[in-house]
Design an enzyme around this catalytic site. Structure first.
Site, PDB file in Angstrom:
ATOM      1  N   ASP A  22      -2.372  73.545  -2.552  1.00  0.00           N
ATOM      2  CA  ASP A  22      -1.343  72.942  -1.701  1.00  0.00           C
ATOM      3  C   ASP A  22      -0.220  72.401  -2.588  1.00  0.00           C
ATOM      4  O   ASP A  22      -0.176  71.217  -2.918  1.00  0.00           O
ATOM      5  CB  ASP A  22      -1.933  71.832  -0.838  1.00  0.00           C
ATOM      6  CG  ASP A  22      -1.004  71.478   0.310  1.00  0.00           C
ATOM      7  OD1 ASP A  22       0.081  72.096   0.428  1.00  0.00           O
ATOM      8  OD2 ASP A  22      -1.349  70.581   1.102  1.00  0.00           O
ATOM      9  N   LEU A  43      -0.427  61.430   9.659  1.00  0.00           N
ATOM     10  CA  LEU A  43       0.778  60.654   9.947  1.00  0.00           C
ATOM     11  C   LEU A  43       0.256  59.306  10.440  1.00  0.00           C
ATOM     12  O   LEU A  43      -0.593  59.266  11.333  1.00  0.00           O
ATOM     13  CB  LEU A  43       1.588  61.365  11.036  1.00  0.00           C
ATOM     14  CG  LEU A  43       2.958  60.824  11.431  1.00  0.00           C
ATOM     15  CD1 LEU A  43       3.721  61.895  12.194  1.00  0.00           C
ATOM     16  CD2 LEU A  43       2.902  59.555  12.233  1.00  0.00           C
ATOM     17  N   ASN A 101       1.037  67.269  -6.206  1.00  0.00           N
ATOM     18  CA  ASN A 101       0.454  68.526  -6.722  1.00  0.00           C
ATOM     19  C   ASN A 101       1.605  69.386  -7.224  1.00  0.00           C
ATOM     20  O   ASN A 101       2.152  70.188  -6.456  1.00  0.00           O
ATOM     21  CB  ASN A 101      -0.250  69.306  -5.598  1.00  0.00           C
ATOM     22  CG  ASN A 101      -1.661  68.864  -5.329  1.00  0.00           C
ATOM     23  OD1 ASN A 101      -2.157  67.935  -5.943  1.00  0.00           O
ATOM     24  ND2 ASN A 101      -2.324  69.538  -4.406  1.00  0.00           N
ATOM     25  N   PRO A 114      -1.592  56.716  -0.505  1.00  0.00           N
ATOM     26  CA  PRO A 114      -2.236  56.623   0.806  1.00  0.00           C
ATOM     27  C   PRO A 114      -3.706  56.253   0.687  1.00  0.00           C
ATOM     28  O   PRO A 114      -4.392  56.712  -0.231  1.00  0.00           O
ATOM     29  CB  PRO A 114      -2.080  58.047   1.361  1.00  0.00           C
ATOM     30  CG  PRO A 114      -1.936  58.914   0.170  1.00  0.00           C
ATOM     31  CD  PRO A 114      -1.325  58.092  -0.926  1.00  0.00           C
ATOM     32  N   MET A 118      -8.529  57.234   5.861  1.00  0.00           N
ATOM     33  CA  MET A 118      -8.287  56.843   7.252  1.00  0.00           C
ATOM     34  C   MET A 118      -8.878  55.453   7.545  1.00  0.00           C
ATOM     35  O   MET A 118     -10.049  55.198   7.263  1.00  0.00           O
ATOM     36  CB  MET A 118      -8.929  57.875   8.171  1.00  0.00           C
ATOM     37  CG  MET A 118      -8.617  57.681   9.624  1.00  0.00           C
ATOM     38  SD  MET A 118      -9.309  59.034  10.553  1.00  0.00           S
ATOM     39  CE  MET A 118     -10.993  58.934  10.047  1.00  0.00           C
ATOM     40  N   HIS A 136      -3.175  59.174  -7.148  1.00  0.00           N
ATOM     41  CA  HIS A 136      -2.532  59.686  -5.923  1.00  0.00           C
ATOM     42  C   HIS A 136      -3.233  59.246  -4.646  1.00  0.00           C
ATOM     43  O   HIS A 136      -2.727  59.462  -3.560  1.00  0.00           O
ATOM     44  CB  HIS A 136      -2.432  61.203  -5.962  1.00  0.00           C
ATOM     45  CG  HIS A 136      -3.647  61.946  -5.434  1.00  0.00           C
ATOM     46  ND1 HIS A 136      -4.925  61.738  -5.917  1.00  0.00           N
ATOM     47  CD2 HIS A 136      -3.765  62.884  -4.465  1.00  0.00           C
ATOM     48  CE1 HIS A 136      -5.758  62.529  -5.275  1.00  0.00           C
ATOM     49  NE2 HIS A 136      -5.100  63.233  -4.387  1.00  0.00           N
TER      50      HIS A 136
END
Lengths: 135, 477
Positions: free
Chosen positions: B95, B204, B326, B374, B377, B400
């Site tokens: 990715d 998101l 990445n 980030p 969740m 990251h």
């Protein structure tokens, strides 16, 4: 169908077993579709693809990469694989139905087919292979 | 497993040259006593393998979110001399330019009485999950332009404003992009997916700033406690995945062509100055630009929803920054006391340039580049700033994210998506996803603690904490 998911921290590792190469390739195809989609599909549409490669491992990698591509761009969920393997070439008839989010949605996106540990082995009377899907 | 590993400091560990045969430089990784319990032997081996690659300088590095990946470990950073070094898709990943961006709004939590409806509208506006398609229909010519100019293409087409471009790493465009090295297949995959989130760990999230650690930097970045923010995590979709697949085949052959000796086939590479190396770099850069355009188009969709539902202005939703995690890029770093042109691979690692560095936006020059980490969740995310220490020690790089500790199958066996949805719901966090299974795969327990990972990079000084963000609503693919 004979495949099972093995533990892998980052990605999805599938262990495939079959009596002969065409069965192994078909089961690897089922493993990929089972990862990407939920629910069942019917064989109402078909697509034929041909891939080439210098070894069985290269052919398997090329076949799964092509299956991923065809499924994504045609928005089809495949459920049947008819394979014709000749030296250095596979012709595959892929059958399935259009993706329906209500039926097939919620699967895992596969980014690519990894070369990690991709080795087809003859074990007693069967062929085995580990395939890693990069997700 | 730690036999032969030398502890160099509270958080720093070294694999000396000779740990495995063929190492040109040592390997270093950064972990606390707590996080070292999660280190996988395979990841350690991969970190050492990278140190054997031609032209590597200083050391093969891994950030505290290290885990087993393809070729390089996730969390891996390595720089290769431009003239004698190599470039490898194994150091970038499938990715390409998977990355994250943070948007601020003028809203407070008290303005989110209709949080569920906002999330529902975002779900309708931003296609998520496997099999979904963008409403955008790019022509072939538009796709070429998008791959050449990245976020600028999206803004020129009306999907954002000029400030957005300034606040992207590389200003949202790698100028080395060459769409000629993006195959027909990759382009075919890319057309219907531009403006889609994807699946897996992409998300998101509606967040609120829970705590400010650095008032001055927070002011510079325009964030304050109690502010509602939006975080977007996604990448170059099928186009980038196909670029990786296509070039891996070419580079596998290049390894023997250029007599490169590698301990692992997954490190397939080519000299940076070779036709194969240049072709991968051009294709990878084009995919990176696609990713920036993708996140920019998603930003536009978010702005449309929030302006419509919350009565705020489009331009009041500000992009703090957009980082890639990445990617391989040509940069200048000090090697043996001399500024040297190198190709820095960051595979699950974030650029963290310090104050005054080139490519840090002028309005952030004194603070350094924003770094967005980030969380998994339901857990906290963090805003940090790049530092001079990172420039000296890690080629201007930091972690990251949290890094997985449980496989997806283990996560699904142990954790039920429905339970997570209910537990998070009780904590005021709404989760919306196409299926409960994808919630289970990405459950908070499947990841290392993002707080622990972030505290290591903060204490090491390779990036410094600015703010903590708490999730309020999550869209998952």
């Amino acid at each position: 169908m004979s495949f099972e998911e093995k533990d892998h921290t980052a990605d999805i590792l599938m262990h495939i077993r079959a009596d002969e190469p065409a069965g192994l390739f078909a089961d690897a195809g089922h493993a990929l579709m089972k990862t990407m989609y939920r629910g069942h599909a019917k064989p109402v549409q078909e697509v034929t693809v041909t891939v080439t490669g210098p070894s069985l491992e290269h052919l398997l990698h090329a076949f799964l990469s092509e299956l991923l591509f065809e499924s994504e761009v045609r928005n089809l969920v495949f459920c049947e694989f008819e394979l014709f393997i000749n030296e250095g070439e596979i012709k595959a008839v892929l059958r399935g139905e259009p993706f329906d989010p209500l039926v097939h949605g919620g699967g895992t996106e596969v980014k690519g087919i990894s070369w990690h540990g991709l080795s087809i082995k003859q074990e007693q009377n069967e062929l085995t292979c580990d395939v890693l899907f990069d997700v | 497993m730690l036999n032969g590993v030398i502890r160099k400091g509270e958080y720093e560990w070294e694999l000396p040259v000779g740990f495995i045969p063929g190492m040109h430089v040592p390997a270093r990784f950064f972990l606390s006593d707590e996080l070292i319990k999660t280190l996988e032997e395979g990841a350690l081996q991969q970190l050492a393998n990278v140190a054997t690659m031609p032209g590597i300088v200083k050391s093969s590095l891994a950030m505290p979110d290290i885990h087993w990946g393809y070729g390089f470990p996730i969390g891996g950073v390595a720089a290769f001399e431009y003239d004698s070094g190599v470039i490898s898709p194994g150091g970038v990943g499938f990715d390409i330019n998977c990355g994250v961006r943070l948007l601020t709004t003028p809203l407070k939590q008290s303005d989110l009485a209709k949080k569920k409806e906002i999330l529902d509208n975002l779900y309708d506006a931003v296609p998520v999950g496997v099999g979904t398609r963008s409403s955008l229909r790019l022509s072939e010519k538009q796709l070429e332009k998008l791959m050449t100019s990245g976020a600028t293409f999206a803004v020129d087409e009306g999907y954002g404003n000029q400030d957005d471009i300034i606040h992207c790493e590389e200003q949202g465009c790698m100028k080395e992009a060459d769409p000629a090295h993006v195959s027909r297949k990759a382009k075919t995959r890319g057309v219907p997916q531009c403006g889609t989130l994807g699946a897996g760990n992409h998300f998101l999230e509606i967040q609120v700033i829970g705590e400010i650690y650095d008032e001055e930097a927070a002011k510079t970045y325009g964030v304050e406690k109690g502010q509602i923010c939006i975080m977007v995590h996604c990448g170059s979709r099928g186009l980038g995945h196909q670029v990786c697949t296509d070039h891996l085949q070419v580079l596998e052959n290049a390894v023997s062509k250029y007599n490169i000796s590698l301990p692992d086939k997954q490190l397939a590479c080519a000299p940076l100055t070779s036709p194969e190396g240049k072709a991968y770099f051009g294709g990878m850069a084009a995919a990176a630009n696609y990713a920036w355009a993708n996140r920019q188009i998603i930003t536009h969709q978010i702005r449309n929803v929030l302006t419509r539902m919350c009565g705020i202005d489009y331009d009041d939703i500000r992009l703090v920054y957009d980082v890639a995690h990445n990617v391989a890029k040509i940069e200048e770093h000090a090697v043996d006391g001399k500024m040297t042109k190198v190709c820095v691979h960051r595979k699950g690692a974030t650029r963290a340039f310090g104050p005054g560095c080139p490519d840090v936006p002028a309005d952030y020059a004194n603070a350094g580049q924003p770094v967005i980490i980030p969380g998994s969740m339901g857990s906290s995310s963090y805003l940090l700033k790049g530092t001079d220490i990172a420039m000296k020690r890690t080629f201007g790089s930091t972690c990251h994210g949290a890094g997985r500790v449980l496989s997806r199958s283990q996560a699904k066996k142990r954790i039920k998506g429905k339970n997570i949805r209910e537990t998070l719901g009780k904590a005021g966090i709404i989760v919306k996803a196409p299926h409960d299974g994808s919630i289970a795969e990405e459950a908070p327990d499947a990841y290392k603690s993002s707080s622990e990972v972030v505290s290591v990079v903060h204490n090491l000084g390779i990036s410094r904490l600015v703010a903590r963000l708490e999730p309020l609503g999550v869209l998952k693919g």
